[in-house]
Design a protein around this motif. Structure first.
Motif, mmCIF file in Angstrom:
data_model
loop_
_atom_site.group_PDB
_atom_site.id
_atom_site.type_symbol
_atom_site.label_atom_id
_atom_site.label_comp_id
_atom_site.label_asym_id
_atom_site.label_seq_id
_atom_site.Cartn_x
_atom_site.Cartn_y
_atom_site.Cartn_z
ATOM 1 N N THR A 22 12.261 6.126 12.133
ATOM 2 C CA THR A 22 13.618 5.831 11.639
ATOM 3 C C THR A 22 13.631 5.198 10.246
ATOM 4 O O THR A 22 14.689 4.809 9.762
ATOM 5 C CB THR A 22 14.343 4.868 12.606
ATOM 6 N N SER A 39 5.299 -3.734 16.181
ATOM 7 C CA SER A 39 4.872 -3.995 17.553
ATOM 8 C C SER A 39 3.377 -4.297 17.578
ATOM 9 O O SER A 39 2.565 -3.418 17.313
ATOM 10 C CB SER A 39 5.162 -2.780 18.437
ATOM 11 N N VAL A 68 17.958 3.830 19.674
ATOM 12 C CA VAL A 68 19.119 3.214 19.024
ATOM 13 C C VAL A 68 19.216 3.774 17.605
ATOM 14 O O VAL A 68 18.225 3.810 16.873
ATOM 15 C CB VAL A 68 18.970 1.678 18.987
ATOM 16 N N LEU A 85 13.593 -5.781 16.783
ATOM 17 C CA LEU A 85 13.746 -7.220 17.045
ATOM 18 C C LEU A 85 14.931 -7.495 17.970
ATOM 19 O O LEU A 85 14.820 -8.261 18.925
ATOM 20 C CB LEU A 85 13.903 -7.988 15.729
ATOM 21 N N VAL A 126 9.093 5.908 19.437
ATOM 22 C CA VAL A 126 10.023 5.537 18.361
ATOM 23 C C VAL A 126 9.385 4.456 17.507
ATOM 24 O O VAL A 126 8.841 3.489 18.045
ATOM 25 C CB VAL A 126 11.341 4.940 18.918
ATOM 26 N N LYS A 127 9.470 4.622 16.190
ATOM 27 C CA LYS A 127 8.971 3.565 15.304
ATOM 28 C C LYS A 127 10.030 3.207 14.273
ATOM 29 O O LYS A 127 10.602 4.079 13.627
ATOM 30 C CB LYS A 127 7.696 4.026 14.589
HETATM 31 C C1 LIG Z 1 4.635 -10.363 11.285
HETATM 32 C C2 LIG Z 1 5.591 -10.391 12.448
HETATM 33 C C3 LIG Z 1 6.600 -11.343 12.466
HETATM 34 C C4 LIG Z 1 7.502 -11.402 13.527
HETATM 35 N N1 LIG Z 1 8.495 -12.342 13.502
HETATM 36 C C5 LIG Z 1 9.374 -12.409 14.523
HETATM 37 C C6 LIG Z 1 10.426 -13.380 14.522
HETATM 38 O O1 LIG Z 1 10.575 -14.177 13.603
HETATM 39 N N2 LIG Z 1 11.263 -13.402 15.589
HETATM 40 C C7 LIG Z 1 11.143 -12.516 16.636
HETATM 41 O O2 LIG Z 1 11.950 -12.578 17.560
HETATM 42 N N3 LIG Z 1 10.169 -11.586 16.658
HETATM 43 C C8 LIG Z 1 9.279 -11.519 15.636
HETATM 44 N N4 LIG Z 1 8.284 -10.581 15.673
HETATM 45 C C9 LIG Z 1 8.203 -9.662 16.819
HETATM 46 C C10 LIG Z 1 9.089 -8.434 16.526
HETATM 47 O O3 LIG Z 1 10.437 -8.803 16.599
HETATM 48 C C11 LIG Z 1 8.858 -7.331 17.577
HETATM 49 O O4 LIG Z 1 7.522 -6.932 17.526
HETATM 50 C C12 LIG Z 1 9.785 -6.156 17.309
HETATM 51 O O5 LIG Z 1 9.800 -5.330 18.457
HETATM 52 C C13 LIG Z 1 9.342 -5.356 16.101
HETATM 53 O O6 LIG Z 1 10.295 -4.382 15.779
HETATM 54 P P1 LIG Z 1 9.938 -3.269 14.694
HETATM 55 O O7 LIG Z 1 11.061 -2.299 14.623
HETATM 56 O O8 LIG Z 1 9.487 -3.901 13.431
HETATM 57 O O9 LIG Z 1 8.634 -2.626 15.331
HETATM 58 P P2 LIG Z 1 8.312 -1.210 15.954
HETATM 59 O O10 LIG Z 1 6.854 -1.296 16.236
HETATM 60 O O11 LIG Z 1 8.784 -0.104 15.101
HETATM 61 O O12 LIG Z 1 9.153 -1.198 17.283
HETATM 62 C C14 LIG Z 1 8.968 -2.162 18.296
HETATM 63 C C15 LIG Z 1 9.427 -1.571 19.635
HETATM 64 O O13 LIG Z 1 10.788 -1.186 19.531
HETATM 65 C C16 LIG Z 1 10.923 0.222 19.703
HETATM 66 N N5 LIG Z 1 11.915 0.692 18.744
HETATM 67 C C17 LIG Z 1 11.894 0.578 17.391
HETATM 68 N N6 LIG Z 1 12.996 1.121 16.872
HETATM 69 C C18 LIG Z 1 13.725 1.587 17.910
HETATM 70 C C19 LIG Z 1 14.966 2.250 18.015
HETATM 71 N N7 LIG Z 1 15.682 2.560 16.935
HETATM 72 N N8 LIG Z 1 15.423 2.579 19.238
HETATM 73 C C20 LIG Z 1 14.708 2.290 20.353
HETATM 74 N N9 LIG Z 1 13.522 1.667 20.320
HETATM 75 C C21 LIG Z 1 13.042 1.311 19.107
HETATM 76 C C22 LIG Z 1 9.551 0.810 19.477
HETATM 77 O O14 LIG Z 1 9.364 2.022 20.184
HETATM 78 C C23 LIG Z 1 8.665 -0.299 20.003
HETATM 79 O O15 LIG Z 1 8.584 -0.226 21.405
HETATM 80 C C24 LIG Z 1 7.374 -10.488 14.619
HETATM 81 C C25 LIG Z 1 6.347 -9.527 14.608
HETATM 82 C C26 LIG Z 1 5.472 -9.474 13.530
HETATM 83 C C27 LIG Z 1 4.387 -8.432 13.518
#
Ligand SMILES: Cc1cc2nc3c(=O)[nH]c(=O)nc-3n(C[C@H](O)[C@H](O)[C@H](O)COP(=O)(O)OP(=O)(O)OC[C@H]3O[C@@H](n4cnc5c(N)ncnc54)[C@H](O)[C@@H]3O)c2cc1C
Length: 428
Positions: free
Chosen positions: A183, A168, A304, A246, A162-163
């Motif tokens: 998504t 990540s 989700v 997040l 899932v992305k």
């Molecule tokens: C530049 C940067 C800034 C950040 N700042 C913060 C911050 O201020 N505070 C903080 O707490 N964290 C922060 N993070 C960490 C971030 O919250 C986590 O890496 C988070 O998991 C990223 O979510 P995403 O949907 O963007 O990433 P993705 O890579 O899309 O997903 C992250 C994980 O969640 C899963 N996932 C995504 N969507 C779903 C879904 N709908 N259902 C089930 N699983 C799903 C994915 O499979 C993967 O395992 C930061 C990361 C980066 C790169």
């Protein structure tokens, strides 16, 4: 604070602690082996297919073109082949070329990266892990698309990934030879004046809230909740991060010292579990699942599709403090750090202040902090003793970036058009 430490009730009404949950989860993963699958909660029952190793392209069980076509039809044509942008391939052959430089300029833009199903936030990083994209992605636009993808992956024993925002760092939203649920296009947002979770009627007080679809970024949520509606929702500091990713990893943001984690503000989620069921998870309905997704890590317990988060009253002012102080010797740098740590404990370790400082190898202390609920005069008064201390030792310290301490209307914090007009240097 009681509101951040919710301990869910089991369906039978008893309190469930962490140890019992983990024992239950471990048992759930073993139950199929013991032939006792019915003892696990429905959403945790591992499909029998999970016991076989997954099917990859070229394997006998890999879906035929006709079967992929069936999936394409089931998701309204939203099945796409995933590729790393061809321009990135150019860099392998000609790293110094103008075309390659242009790609790297794009890769520095997290919104561009998020728009590419085949890229991750660490794409192009020197010595980072090398991402290899999924074979196909369902560019989901609703929960039914997600169900179709989950069912297809389970039936054909495919790796499913899932992305959302794609942030990540560890690459958990990326897997070679897999089917991706992407998504990005699910970004609908709705505000509620008085939200009560499904099954919580009569048990929970209504809360002002916002529902966001799984692909929304925090930029989308802040725009709808703060800029448009004048309220606050707790998320992360980086606006291109996905809301779903997040929240499922806890989520600590700039103002979390006042509002708690993002997961603590979760009131309800809609989630597609491995059996293809669309479930509601909140404090009253599937409370164990609800507890698990509030920090259990994205992609662990299902996909989700929607999250409903509590909104709060917006303070009058948000603000920022930035400065860079360079010490002229290692001894002076140690004294500076010592002084700053004391100053932090006395004046910044409270609900008004958040974000970060950085210590650079060239003896520079880089301050990059934010405040809430303080006007400019109040914020400047907080920092005065620290900068007075620095000014007393001009031989030891130089201000390489003049301190900038100020506040403005909180409602305009994420309003890009307003900031371009009113904040000096914003569009640099
Ligand atoms: C530049 C940067 C800034 C950040 N700042 C913060 C911050 O201020 N505070 C903080 O707490 N964290 C922060 N993070 C960490 C971030 O919250 C986590 O890496 C988070 O998991 C990223 O979510 P995403 O949907 O963007 O990433 P993705 O890579 O899309 O997903 C992250 C994980 O969640 C899963 N996932 C995504 N969507 C779903 C879904 N709908 N259902 C089930 N699983 C799903 C994915 O499979 C993967 O395992 C930061 C990361 C980066 C790169």
């Amino acid at each position: 604070m009681a509101e951040w430490t919710h301990r869910p009730h089991t369906p039978s009404g008893g309190l469930m602690d962490r140890r019992r949950f983990l024992q239950g989860a471990a048992a759930a993963s073993l139950l199929p082996l013991l032939g006792s699958r019915l003892l696990a909660p429905a959403w945790a029952r591992a499909p029998l297919g999970a016991l076989r190793s997954r099917v990859r392209p070229g394997d006998r069980g890999w879906p035929t073109p006709a079967q992929w076509e069936e999936l394409r039809q089931a998701v309204g044509g939203r099945l796409i082949e995933v590729h790393v942008p061809s321009a990135l391939q150019t860099c392998l052959k000609a790293p110094g070329s103008a075309a390659c430089q242009a790609v790297f300029a794009e890769l520095r833009n997290p919104f561009y990266v998020g728009d590419q199903p085949g890229l991750t936030q660490s794409s192009g990083w020197y010595r980072a892990w090398t991402s290899r994209p999924s074979v196909y992605a369902v560019a989901a636009s609703n929960a039914a698309d997600v169900v179709a993808a989950v069912d297809f992956a389970r039936r054909h024993n495919l790796r499913l990934v899932v992305k959302g925002g794609g942030h990540s760092y560890q690459g958990t939203s990326d897997a070679p030879d897999s089917l991706l649920v992407w998504t990005r296009r699910m970004n609908a947002i709705a505000l509620h004046d008085a939200f009560v979770g499904q099954g919580c009627e009569g048990q929970q007080a209504p809360h002002p809230a916002v529902s966001v679809a799984a692909g929304a970024m925090w930029a989308d949520a802040y725009h709808a909740v703060t800029t448009q509606a004048g309220r606050y929702v707790q998320g992360g500091g980086c606006t291109s991060v996905g809301v779903a990713g997040l929240v499922q990893s806890g989520g600590f943001g700039s103002f979390s010292k006042n509002y708690g984690t993002a997961a603590a503000g979760l009131l309800e989620a809609e989630i597609v579990t491995a059996d293809g069921a669309v479930r509601i998870a909140n404090a009253c309905t599937n409370p164990d699942l609800f507890w698990g997704i509030k920090g259990g890590g994205g992609g662990s317990l299902g996909v989700v599709t929607r999250l409903t988060l509590r909104t709060r009253e917006l303070p009058e002012q948000f603000g920022g403090t930035s400065a860079k102080i360079r010490a002229t010797s290692a001894t002076a740098f140690r004294a500076l750090i010592d002084r700053f740590v004391d100053f932090y404990a006395e004046h910044l370790l409270n609900p008004h202040w958040g974000e970060q400082i950085k210590l650079d190898p060239d003896h520079t202390l880089h301050i990059s902090m934010v405040s809430q609920g303080l006007d400019s005069t109040q914020a400047q008064a907080v920092w005065q003793p620290f900068f007075d201390w620095v000014a007393q030792s001009p031989h030891d310290y130089a201000l390489v970036e003049t301190p900038s301490i100020g506040s403005g209307p909180a409602r305009r914090w994420w309003d890009v058009a307003w900031r371009e007009q009113h904040v000096a240097g914003f569009d640099d």
